[in-house]
Design an enzyme around this catalytic site. Structure first.
Site, mmCIF file in Angstrom:
data_model
loop_
_atom_site.group_PDB
_atom_site.id
_atom_site.type_symbol
_atom_site.label_atom_id
_atom_site.label_comp_id
_atom_site.label_asym_id
_atom_site.label_seq_id
_atom_site.Cartn_x
_atom_site.Cartn_y
_atom_site.Cartn_z
ATOM 1 N N GLY A 98 -25.859 -2.328 4.666
ATOM 2 C CA GLY A 98 -27.012 -2.017 3.824
ATOM 3 C C GLY A 98 -26.576 -1.872 2.382
ATOM 4 O O GLY A 98 -25.378 -1.923 2.063
ATOM 5 N N LEU A 99 -27.534 -1.666 1.515
ATOM 6 C CA LEU A 99 -27.260 -1.550 0.085
ATOM 7 C C LEU A 99 -26.452 -0.299 -0.238
ATOM 8 O O LEU A 99 -26.421 0.658 0.543
ATOM 9 C CB LEU A 99 -28.582 -1.511 -0.687
ATOM 10 C CG LEU A 99 -29.469 -2.758 -0.610
ATOM 11 C CD1 LEU A 99 -30.836 -2.468 -1.234
ATOM 12 C CD2 LEU A 99 -28.801 -3.940 -1.307
ATOM 13 N N SER A 100 -25.830 -0.301 -1.399
ATOM 14 C CA SER A 100 -25.178 0.901 -1.896
ATOM 15 C C SER A 100 -26.223 2.005 -2.031
ATOM 16 O O SER A 100 -27.310 1.777 -2.568
ATOM 17 C CB SER A 100 -24.542 0.618 -3.264
ATOM 18 O OG SER A 100 -23.954 1.781 -3.797
ATOM 19 N N SER B 172 -27.769 3.393 0.472
ATOM 20 C CA SER B 172 -28.753 3.334 1.564
ATOM 21 C C SER B 172 -28.551 4.446 2.585
ATOM 22 O O SER B 172 -29.464 4.759 3.361
ATOM 23 C CB SER B 172 -28.693 1.971 2.266
ATOM 24 O OG SER B 172 -27.417 1.752 2.845
ATOM 25 N N GLY B 173 -27.360 5.035 2.610
ATOM 26 C CA GLY B 173 -27.077 6.101 3.563
ATOM 27 C C GLY B 173 -26.158 5.683 4.692
ATOM 28 O O GLY B 173 -26.051 6.393 5.697
ATOM 29 N N LYS B 174 -25.486 4.551 4.532
ATOM 30 C CA LYS B 174 -24.591 4.046 5.585
ATOM 31 C C LYS B 174 -23.508 5.058 5.953
ATOM 32 O O LYS B 174 -23.330 5.398 7.127
ATOM 33 C CB LYS B 174 -23.912 2.743 5.137
ATOM 34 C CG LYS B 174 -24.823 1.596 4.814
ATOM 35 C CD LYS B 174 -24.035 0.366 4.409
ATOM 36 C CE LYS B 174 -23.150 0.578 3.186
ATOM 37 N NZ LYS B 174 -23.916 0.931 1.962
ATOM 38 N N SER B 175 -22.768 5.493 4.956
ATOM 39 C CA SER B 175 -21.643 6.395 5.211
ATOM 40 C C SER B 175 -22.113 7.743 5.738
ATOM 41 O O SER B 175 -21.488 8.325 6.635
ATOM 42 C CB SER B 175 -20.814 6.585 3.934
ATOM 43 O OG SER B 175 -20.174 5.382 3.562
ATOM 44 N N SER C 25 -21.361 -5.282 3.185
ATOM 45 C CA SER C 25 -21.282 -6.584 3.882
ATOM 46 C C SER C 25 -22.560 -7.393 3.661
ATOM 47 O O SER C 25 -23.357 -7.564 4.582
ATOM 48 C CB SER C 25 -20.999 -6.380 5.372
ATOM 49 O OG SER C 25 -21.797 -5.384 5.961
#
Length: 205
Positions: free
Chosen positions: A31-33, A35-38, A105
């Protein structure tokens, strides 16, 4: 390369998985920077770890402190960054772990190259679909501001495209609902596909 052969060891992936009581798998958060991935991947790992599961989280920033510290942010370097991460994740899955990765990615080709490293059902793509407006408002690292000012080139979502997954196993918008609910949904999914033992999880909650 003709002198290099693959050594088949007596302890295989299934044996390691059986020892740990889990199904080894890679959860690929994209997902975008901002976005809450980490955050999402970290919260999920905490829940799994606390319940006694064997995990490891590969984070986009962290790998650039060691494994990929020699790489920049050109298109070729970004491809190589994800190639290395994919190979490391494959080794970890072979070790019987539940692996989580949090990387922008941005292209489908990159993500599919990583998916191709794994057996069917061992790569779970989690699209963190938080809208760019929300990501930019959060801007935890100030990157969107720099990208808008032209200080960062090829910034995903601003001056470089993000190719939305077309067949992600899971889609989560972190601007909707709270983190606990989102983690619960991920745990329910992992239990449903028998990555984790739901009874073991219930005892830990």
């Amino acid at each position: 390369m003709s002198d290099i052969v693959w050594h088949q060891h007596s302890i295989d992936k299934q044996s390691r998985a059986d020892q740990k009581g889990q199904k080894p798998i890679l959860l690929w958060f994209t997902g975008l920077s901002g976005s809450g991935k980490s955050t999402l991947a970290g919260a999920l790992e905490r829940a799994l770890f606390d319940a006694g599961f064997h995990t490891y989280l590969l984070d986009g920033d962290n790998v650039r402190h060691g494994l990929c510290k020699d790489l920049g942010f050109s298109l070729d370097d970004r491809d190589e960054n994800l190639r290395r991460v994919g190979e490391v994740a494959k080794l970890m899955v072979d070790a019987g772990l539940v692996v989580l990765s949090a990387f922008i990615s941005p292209t489908r080709a990159e993500r599919e190259r990583v998916r191709a490293l794994f057996d069917d059902g061992q790569f779970i793509e989690v699209h963190v679909s938080t809208p760019i407006e929300v990501c930019e408002a959060r801007d935890p690292k100030g990157l969107y501001s720099k990208a808008r000012a032209g200080e960062i080139k090829n910034f995903t979502g601003i001056s470089a495209s993000y190719e939305v997954p077309t067949a992600a196993e899971l889609i989560i918008d972190t601007s909707k609902g709270d983190l606990a609910t989102q983690v619960s949904a991920l745990l329910d999914y992992l239990a449903a596909i028998q990555v984790i033992d739901s009874e073991k999880l219930k005892k830990a909650i």
